[in-house]
Design a protein around this motif. Structure first.
Motif, PDB file in Angstrom:
ATOM      1  N   LEU A 194       1.833   5.722   2.257  1.00 40.12           N
ATOM      2  CA  LEU A 194       3.087   5.919   1.535  1.00 40.12           C
ATOM      3  C   LEU A 194       3.452   7.392   1.430  1.00 40.12           C
ATOM      4  CD1 LEU A 194       2.636   3.284  -1.326  1.00 40.12           C
ATOM      5  CD2 LEU A 194       4.028   3.078   0.742  1.00 40.12           C
ATOM      6  N   VAL A 198       6.985   8.806   2.970  1.00 38.93           N
ATOM      7  CA  VAL A 198       8.054   9.402   2.168  1.00 38.93           C
ATOM      8  C   VAL A 198       8.418  10.779   2.717  1.00 38.93           C
ATOM      9  CG1 VAL A 198       6.634  10.562   0.396  1.00 38.93           C
ATOM     10  CG2 VAL A 198       8.907   9.761  -0.180  1.00 38.93           C
ATOM     11  N   LEU A 224       7.540   3.982  -2.671  1.00 42.26           N
ATOM     12  CA  LEU A 224       7.238   5.324  -2.188  1.00 42.26           C
ATOM     13  C   LEU A 224       7.097   6.285  -3.366  1.00 42.26           C
ATOM     14  CD1 LEU A 224       9.691   5.699   0.842  1.00 42.26           C
ATOM     15  CD2 LEU A 224       7.251   5.210   0.916  1.00 42.26           C
TER      16      LEU A 224
END
Length: 382
Positions: A194, A198, A224
Motif C-alpha cells: 500500500l 500510494v 491507502l
C-alpha cells in the motif's frame, strides 16, 4: 439483460474496441456481486448508461427490489436517475411493492478477505522499475493485481486478473527477464504494498490506471495511507545510530548482488560513452597504454556523473526499495550499504564510485584499458 450486455461488449472487444475493456471488467464485477446479493458501487460508476440500464433490468428480473431501490440512494446523473425511475415505475405498474426504507440505502458489498498476500521484485533496472503483485480472495471473488511502477511516472501498467491462487502463484513464479535471468519475488506484506502504491498513484497521469487501482482497493476494502506517511516510511527502516558496520568495498558487494545485476544506465548515456570510447581507441594521435587508460578513465567519470545526475531520483528509489527487500531477507550488511548510498550517509565518493561501476560493466573491453593493458575493440558488452 446483463449477461447479454457482457457478451455484446466481449464481441466488440474482440473486434478491437479496446476502450471498452474497463467497462466490461466493471460489468463482470457487478455480475459477480449479484451472486452474493450485493452491488459494488465503484463499478456502477465505471459503466455507460446502456450498461447501467442492463443492470437495472437484471435486478428487476431477479426481483432484487431492495438492491434496486438502493440504487436510488446513489449520486446518479440525470440520465441514470431517469432510467432508475423508469424501471421502478414499470415494476410498480405490475403491482410490485418497492421497499421505501431501502430507497435511501447505500448500495454496498461484503468486504471480508479470506486469503491475501503481496509480492514484489527487486527494482529491475537502474530506472527503478518494479513489479508488484497483490492477491486477494474474498466474498467478492478472487483477483490478482499486477502493477509495474516507476519512481518518476508512477504506475506504468496495471492489470487485474480473476484467477485462482494456484494460477496466481504460477504467474508470479514464472517471472523472468529475457530467457535467462530469473528474478526473485519476495513476500512484502500489505503495508509495504500500500505504501508503494500510494506513492506511485500520486505520480500517475493515466486515469485508467488510477480507476483500476481504486476499484480493486474498494472491492477488498483496502485503504491507502496518506501520501506524507508513505513518503516518510522508508526512512524508518534504519536507525542511523544502529546501522551495522558495512562490508568492506560495499559498491562491489552491491553490484555483485542479484538485486542489482540488471542495473544499467539509460541508452543515451551508454551511447554517448561508447562513442567517445571508440574515438579514444581510434585516435589519430598515438597514445601510450597509460595515456589511453587516463583517457578512458576520464570518459567513464564524465558519463557516470551525467548518468547519476540524470537518474538520481530513480537510483535513490531503487536503492531504498532494495534496502527494504534485503532487510526482509536478513541481508543486513547489503541492506545497510544500499540505505547509506541512497540517504547520502556514505561519503559522496561512494555514490560516484557506485555510478561509475555501473557504467564500466557495460564496457568490459574498455575496462581492461584501466589496468594499462593493451586493449582490443571498445564496445558495449551488453
Amino acid at each position: 439483460m446483463l449477461r447479454e450486455r457482457i457478451v455484446s461488449l466481449e464481441q466488440a472487444l474482440a473486434r478491437g474496441s479496446r476502450e471498452l475493456e474497463p467497462e466490461l471488467e466493471a460489468l463482470k464485477a457487478l455480475e459477480r456481486g449479484l451472486e452474493s446479493k450485493s452491488l459494488p458501487e465503484a463499478e456502477l460508476g465505471r459503466i455507460s448508461a446502456e450498461s447501467f440500464e442492463a443492470v437495472l433490468l437484471e435486478l428487476a428480473a431477479r426481483n432484487e427490489l431492495e438492491l434496486l431501490a438502493g440504487v436510488g440512494g446513489l449520486r446518479l446523473d440525470r440520465a441514470r436517475q431517469k432510467l432508475w425511475k423508469k424501471t421502478l415505475h414499470r415494476l410498480k405498474s405490475r403491482g410490485l411493492q418497492i421497499p421505501e426504507k431501502a430507497a435511501g440505502a447505500k448500495v454496498t458489498f461484503p468486504a471480508r478477505i479470506i486469503r491475501e498476500w503481496a509480492r514484489a521484485t527487486p527494482v529491475i533496472s537502474i530506472t527503478g522499475e518494479q513489479l508488484l503483485y497483490y492477491f486477494a480472495s474474498g466474498t467478492m471473488g478472487t483477483n490478482l493485481l499486477i502493477s509495474q511502477l516507476s519512481p518518476v511516472e508512477g504506475i506504468q501498467d496495471l492489470r487485474v486478473f480473476a484467477v485462482a491462487e494456484s494460477q496466481a502463484q504460477k504467474i508470479v513464479a514464472n517471472l523472468s527477464i529475457g530467457k535467462e535471468l530469473k528474478l526473485p519475488v519476495l513476500e512484502i506484506g500489505k503495508d509495504h504494498f500500500l505504501r508503494a502504491m500510494v506513492a506511485a498513484r500520486e505520480k500517475t497521469s493515466e486515469r485508467k490506471f488510477k480507476m483500476e487501482l481504486d476499484s480493486f482497493l474498494e472491492k477488498f476494502r483496502l485503504k491507502l495511507p496518506e501520501p506524507a506517511d508513505a513518503a516518510a516510511e522508508p526512512s524508518k527502516l534504519f536507525d542511523p545510530e544502529k546501522i551495522p558496520a558495512v562490508v568492506a568495498r560495499p559498491v562491489e558487494a552491491l553490484l555483485a548482488h542479484t538485486f542489482f545485476s540488471t542495473w544499467v544506465f539509460d541508452q543515451e548515456t551508454v551511447n554517448g560513452c561508447a562513442r567517445e570510447l571508440d574515438e579514444a581507441q581510434h585516435s589519430p594521435i598515438q597514445l601510450s597504454d597509460a595515456q589511453l587508460a587516463d583517457r578512458v578513465q576520464s570518459i567513464f567519470e564524465k558519463y557516470s556523473a551525467r548518468g547519476l545526475e540524470k537518474n538520481r531520483e530513480r537510483i535513490k528509489y531503487g536503492l531504498l526499495e532494495n534496502a527494504r527487500l534485503l532487510k526482509l531477507q536478513g541481508e543486513t550488511d547489503a541492506a545497510a550499504a544500499a540505505f547509506k548510498l541512497a540517504s547520502g550517509r556514505e561519503d559522496q565518493s561512494a555514490a560516484a564510485e557506485f555510478s561509475k561501476a555501473i557504467l564500466v560493466r557495460s564496457f568490459p573491453e574498455a575496462a581492461k584499458q584501466l589496468g594499462h593493458k593493451p586493449g582490443g575493440l571498445i564496445i558495449p558488452g551488453r
